[in-house]
Design a protein around this motif. Sequence first.
Motif, PDB file in Angstrom:
ATOM      1  N   PRO A   3     -23.667  19.120 -20.322  1.00 29.46           N
ATOM      2  CA  PRO A   3     -24.966  19.058 -19.643  1.00 29.46           C
ATOM      3  C   PRO A   3     -24.964  17.980 -18.565  1.00 29.46           C
ATOM      4  CG  PRO A   3     -25.237  19.137 -22.028  1.00 29.46           C
ATOM      5  CD  PRO A   3     -23.778  18.931 -21.771  1.00 29.46           C
ATOM      6  N   HIS A   4     -25.762  18.167 -17.511  1.00 31.23           N
ATOM      7  CA  HIS A   4     -25.744  17.238 -16.384  1.00 31.23           C
ATOM      8  C   HIS A   4     -26.205  15.835 -16.770  1.00 31.23           C
ATOM      9  CE1 HIS A   4     -29.974  18.449 -16.495  1.00 31.23           C
ATOM     10  NE2 HIS A   4     -30.226  17.337 -15.841  1.00 31.23           N
ATOM     11  N   TRP A   5     -27.036  15.755 -17.807  1.00 27.23           N
ATOM     12  CA  TRP A   5     -27.588  14.453 -18.190  1.00 27.23           C
ATOM     13  C   TRP A   5     -26.633  13.637 -19.051  1.00 27.23           C
ATOM     14  CZ3 TRP A   5     -27.585  13.844 -23.403  1.00 27.23           C
ATOM     15  CH2 TRP A   5     -27.603  15.003 -24.192  1.00 27.23           C
ATOM     16  N   LEU A   6     -25.583  14.268 -19.561  1.00 24.19           N
ATOM     17  CA  LEU A   6     -24.711  13.589 -20.514  1.00 24.19           C
ATOM     18  C   LEU A   6     -23.972  12.407 -19.877  1.00 24.19           C
ATOM     19  CD1 LEU A   6     -23.894  13.734 -23.451  1.00 24.19           C
ATOM     20  CD2 LEU A   6     -21.979  15.220 -22.812  1.00 24.19           C
ATOM     21  N   ALA A   7     -23.517  12.579 -18.641  1.00 26.42           N
ATOM     22  CA  ALA A   7     -22.818  11.490 -17.957  1.00 26.42           C
ATOM     23  C   ALA A   7     -23.758  10.304 -17.731  1.00 26.42           C
ATOM     24  CB  ALA A   7     -22.245  11.992 -16.634  1.00 26.42           C
ATOM     25  N   ASP A   8     -24.997  10.602 -17.309  1.00 26.68           N
ATOM     26  CA  ASP A   8     -25.976   9.525 -17.100  1.00 26.68           C
ATOM     27  C   ASP A   8     -26.261   8.794 -18.410  1.00 26.68           C
ATOM     28  OD1 ASP A   8     -26.164  10.102 -14.451  1.00 26.68           O
ATOM     29  OD2 ASP A   8     -28.021  11.255 -14.607  1.00 26.68           O
ATOM     30  N   TRP A   9     -26.401   9.572 -19.476  1.00 30.25           N
ATOM     31  CA  TRP A   9     -26.681   8.956 -20.773  1.00 30.25           C
ATOM     32  C   TRP A   9     -25.508   8.086 -21.231  1.00 30.25           C
ATOM     33  CZ3 TRP A   9     -24.204   9.697 -25.556  1.00 30.25           C
ATOM     34  CH2 TRP A   9     -24.825   9.030 -26.634  1.00 30.25           C
ATOM     35  N   GLY A  10     -24.278   8.561 -21.042  1.00 31.25           N
ATOM     36  CA  GLY A  10     -23.109   7.780 -21.423  1.00 31.25           C
ATOM     37  C   GLY A  10     -23.023   6.470 -20.660  1.00 31.25           C
ATOM     38  N   MET A  11     -23.331   6.512 -19.367  1.00 34.16           N
ATOM     39  CA  MET A  11     -23.310   5.293 -18.564  1.00 34.16           C
ATOM     40  C   MET A  11     -24.410   4.333 -19.018  1.00 34.16           C
ATOM     41  SD  MET A  11     -23.521   4.943 -14.409  1.00 34.16           S
ATOM     42  CE  MET A  11     -22.099   6.061 -14.279  1.00 34.16           C
ATOM     43  N   PHE A  12     -25.584   4.872 -19.292  1.00 33.74           N
ATOM     44  CA  PHE A  12     -26.697   4.041 -19.763  1.00 33.74           C
ATOM     45  C   PHE A  12     -26.336   3.356 -21.077  1.00 33.74           C
ATOM     46  CE2 PHE A  12     -30.517   3.585 -22.401  1.00 33.74           C
ATOM     47  CZ  PHE A  12     -31.317   2.812 -21.570  1.00 33.74           C
ATOM     48  N   ALA A  13     -25.758   4.115 -22.004  1.00 32.27           N
ATOM     49  CA  ALA A  13     -25.373   3.557 -23.308  1.00 32.27           C
ATOM     50  C   ALA A  13     -24.337   2.456 -23.149  1.00 32.27           C
ATOM     51  CB  ALA A  13     -24.842   4.668 -24.214  1.00 32.27           C
ATOM     52  N   ALA A  14     -23.385   2.638 -22.231  1.00 33.07           N
ATOM     53  CA  ALA A  14     -22.337   1.634 -22.023  1.00 33.07           C
ATOM     54  C   ALA A  14     -22.917   0.342 -21.446  1.00 33.07           C
ATOM     55  CB  ALA A  14     -21.261   2.195 -21.098  1.00 33.07           C
ATOM     56  N   VAL A  15     -23.788   0.479 -20.445  1.00 34.22           N
ATOM     57  CA  VAL A  15     -24.394  -0.704 -19.830  1.00 34.22           C
ATOM     58  C   VAL A  15     -25.251  -1.449 -20.841  1.00 34.22           C
ATOM     59  CG1 VAL A  15     -26.031  -1.482 -18.077  1.00 34.22           C
ATOM     60  CG2 VAL A  15     -24.334   0.256 -17.505  1.00 34.22           C
ATOM     61  N   MET A  16     -26.017  -0.710 -21.630  1.00 31.00           N
ATOM     62  CA  MET A  16     -26.869  -1.336 -22.625  1.00 31.00           C
ATOM     63  C   MET A  16     -26.057  -2.045 -23.703  1.00 31.00           C
ATOM     64  SD  MET A  16     -30.076  -1.404 -22.303  1.00 31.00           S
ATOM     65  CE  MET A  16     -31.146  -0.864 -20.972  1.00 31.00           C
ATOM     66  N   ALA A  17     -24.941  -1.454 -24.103  1.00 31.35           N
ATOM     67  CA  ALA A  17     -24.092  -2.079 -25.121  1.00 31.35           C
ATOM     68  C   ALA A  17     -23.576  -3.427 -24.632  1.00 31.35           C
ATOM     69  CB  ALA A  17     -22.932  -1.159 -25.476  1.00 31.35           C
ATOM     70  N   LEU A  18     -23.117  -3.465 -23.383  1.00 28.27           N
ATOM     71  CA  LEU A  18     -22.617  -4.720 -22.819  1.00 28.27           C
ATOM     72  C   LEU A  18     -23.729  -5.755 -22.714  1.00 28.27           C
ATOM     73  CD1 LEU A  18     -20.293  -3.354 -19.981  1.00 28.27           C
ATOM     74  CD2 LEU A  18     -19.598  -4.387 -22.150  1.00 28.27           C
ATOM     75  N   GLY A  19     -24.908  -5.308 -22.295  1.00 32.48           N
ATOM     76  CA  GLY A  19     -26.022  -6.242 -22.138  1.00 32.48           C
ATOM     77  C   GLY A  19     -26.549  -6.767 -23.457  1.00 32.48           C
ATOM     78  N   VAL A 132     -36.517  -8.163 -22.162  1.00 35.75           N
ATOM     79  CA  VAL A 132     -37.380  -7.125 -21.608  1.00 35.75           C
ATOM     80  C   VAL A 132     -37.144  -6.958 -20.110  1.00 35.75           C
ATOM     81  CG1 VAL A 132     -39.382  -8.569 -21.089  1.00 35.75           C
ATOM     82  CG2 VAL A 132     -39.720  -6.178 -21.733  1.00 35.75           C
ATOM     83  N   ILE A 133     -36.806  -8.037 -19.403  1.00 36.56           N
ATOM     84  CA  ILE A 133     -36.508  -7.935 -17.974  1.00 36.56           C
ATOM     85  C   ILE A 133     -35.218  -7.149 -17.760  1.00 36.56           C
ATOM     86  CG2 ILE A 133     -35.858  -9.252 -15.934  1.00 36.56           C
ATOM     87  CD1 ILE A 133     -37.775 -11.434 -16.857  1.00 36.56           C
ATOM     88  N   PHE A 134     -34.214  -7.409 -18.599  1.00 39.25           N
ATOM     89  CA  PHE A 134     -32.960  -6.655 -18.508  1.00 39.25           C
ATOM     90  C   PHE A 134     -33.202  -5.173 -18.754  1.00 39.25           C
ATOM     91  CE2 PHE A 134     -29.421  -4.766 -20.938  1.00 39.25           C
ATOM     92  CZ  PHE A 134     -28.444  -4.770 -19.949  1.00 39.25           C
ATOM     93  N   PHE A 135     -33.934  -4.872 -19.818  1.00 39.68           N
ATOM     94  CA  PHE A 135     -34.237  -3.472 -20.124  1.00 39.68           C
ATOM     95  C   PHE A 135     -34.981  -2.808 -18.967  1.00 39.68           C
ATOM     96  CE2 PHE A 135     -34.249  -3.966 -25.053  1.00 39.68           C
ATOM     97  CZ  PHE A 135     -32.870  -4.053 -25.015  1.00 39.68           C
ATOM     98  N   ALA A 136     -35.970  -3.517 -18.411  1.00 36.97           N
ATOM     99  CA  ALA A 136     -36.761  -2.944 -17.332  1.00 36.97           C
ATOM    100  C   ALA A 136     -35.898  -2.646 -16.120  1.00 36.97           C
ATOM    101  CB  ALA A 136     -37.895  -3.894 -16.953  1.00 36.97           C
ATOM    102  N   GLY A 137     -35.004  -3.585 -15.786  1.00 38.34           N
ATOM    103  CA  GLY A 137     -34.146  -3.394 -14.623  1.00 38.34           C
ATOM    104  C   GLY A 137     -33.214  -2.201 -14.769  1.00 38.34           C
ATOM    105  N   ILE A 138     -32.626  -2.046 -15.951  1.00 39.75           N
ATOM    106  CA  ILE A 138     -31.671  -0.965 -16.168  1.00 39.75           C
ATOM    107  C   ILE A 138     -32.385   0.381 -16.298  1.00 39.75           C
ATOM    108  CG2 ILE A 138     -29.848  -0.077 -17.654  1.00 39.75           C
ATOM    109  CD1 ILE A 138     -29.139  -2.581 -16.034  1.00 39.75           C
ATOM    110  N   THR A 139     -33.450   0.414 -17.085  1.00 37.72           N
ATOM    111  CA  THR A 139     -34.130   1.698 -17.300  1.00 37.72           C
ATOM    112  C   THR A 139     -34.778   2.222 -16.018  1.00 37.72           C
ATOM    113  OG1 THR A 139     -36.126   0.517 -18.067  1.00 37.72           O
ATOM    114  CG2 THR A 139     -34.576   1.309 -19.746  1.00 37.72           C
ATOM    115  N   THR A 140     -35.184   1.313 -15.125  1.00 37.63           N
ATOM    116  CA  THR A 140     -35.758   1.750 -13.858  1.00 37.63           C
ATOM    117  C   THR A 140     -34.770   2.619 -13.087  1.00 37.63           C
ATOM    118  OG1 THR A 140     -37.192  -0.195 -13.668  1.00 37.63           O
ATOM    119  CG2 THR A 140     -36.662   0.975 -11.634  1.00 37.63           C
ATOM    120  N   VAL A 141     -33.510   2.215 -13.096  1.00 36.65           N
ATOM    121  CA  VAL A 141     -32.470   2.974 -12.397  1.00 36.65           C
ATOM    122  C   VAL A 141     -32.303   4.359 -13.006  1.00 36.65           C
ATOM    123  CG1 VAL A 141     -30.014   3.051 -11.822  1.00 36.65           C
ATOM    124  CG2 VAL A 141     -31.250   0.877 -11.717  1.00 36.65           C
ATOM    125  N   PHE A 142     -32.293   4.426 -14.323  1.00 34.67           N
ATOM    126  CA  PHE A 142     -32.004   5.689 -15.006  1.00 34.67           C
ATOM    127  C   PHE A 142     -33.235   6.586 -15.162  1.00 34.67           C
ATOM    128  CE2 PHE A 142     -28.317   3.194 -16.065  1.00 34.67           C
ATOM    129  CZ  PHE A 142     -27.293   4.132 -16.082  1.00 34.67           C
TER     130      PHE A 142
END
Length: 210
Positions: A3-19, A132-142
Amino acid sequence: MAPHWLADWGMFAAVMALGQFSPGPDMILLTRTSLKSGRSAGWQVTLGIVTGLCLHAALAIGGVTALLRQGGSWEKVLGVVAAGYLFWLGWQMFRSFVRLNSGVLGEAEKGSEKGSWFVQGLLCNLLNPKVVIFFAGITTVFLKGEHDAWWPILLWATIVLEGLFLWGLWVAILQKGNVRAVYEKLGKWLDLGFGGGLWLLAILMLWQVF
């Protein structure tokens, strides 16, 4: 084809894990508690942290955290309260270093500390505006662009479940025999280091606020 969203979700999960898993107050508190008081205490701190993540993620995805970027005196108050709490946690660890030679709490102290493990984890996470600022910054992009109605819910669930898994895994790793053996030898000195780390974070937080 995926699915087209799977790559976006994988990238989001990776960034969040590091953060989420980067060094900070949550990491210091959980590491020290897990080493000093064992698996059960570590899990209670983990549940407290994850409960905080539930709220932070909801605020970030809901867009409420845009207010944090506007500054204001209320944000300074939050920063001072958070720094004060970190100072208090650090002071408890310094007291442990001074009072104990073996790194083992007395029975009365264990009972007193046990009831606060969840609360300590919760407050440590909730009072850290960086989360919460980190979450807001990342989720805004996605969240930009066209997405299905369930997409924000998936992002929220990813933050919470990933936090639960990673922090729980960290607690399990810290229970390994060789890791605990090192703590048994160096426990009081590690308490001193953990306390100093929390005080340093508190000072940096105050520096950024003012």
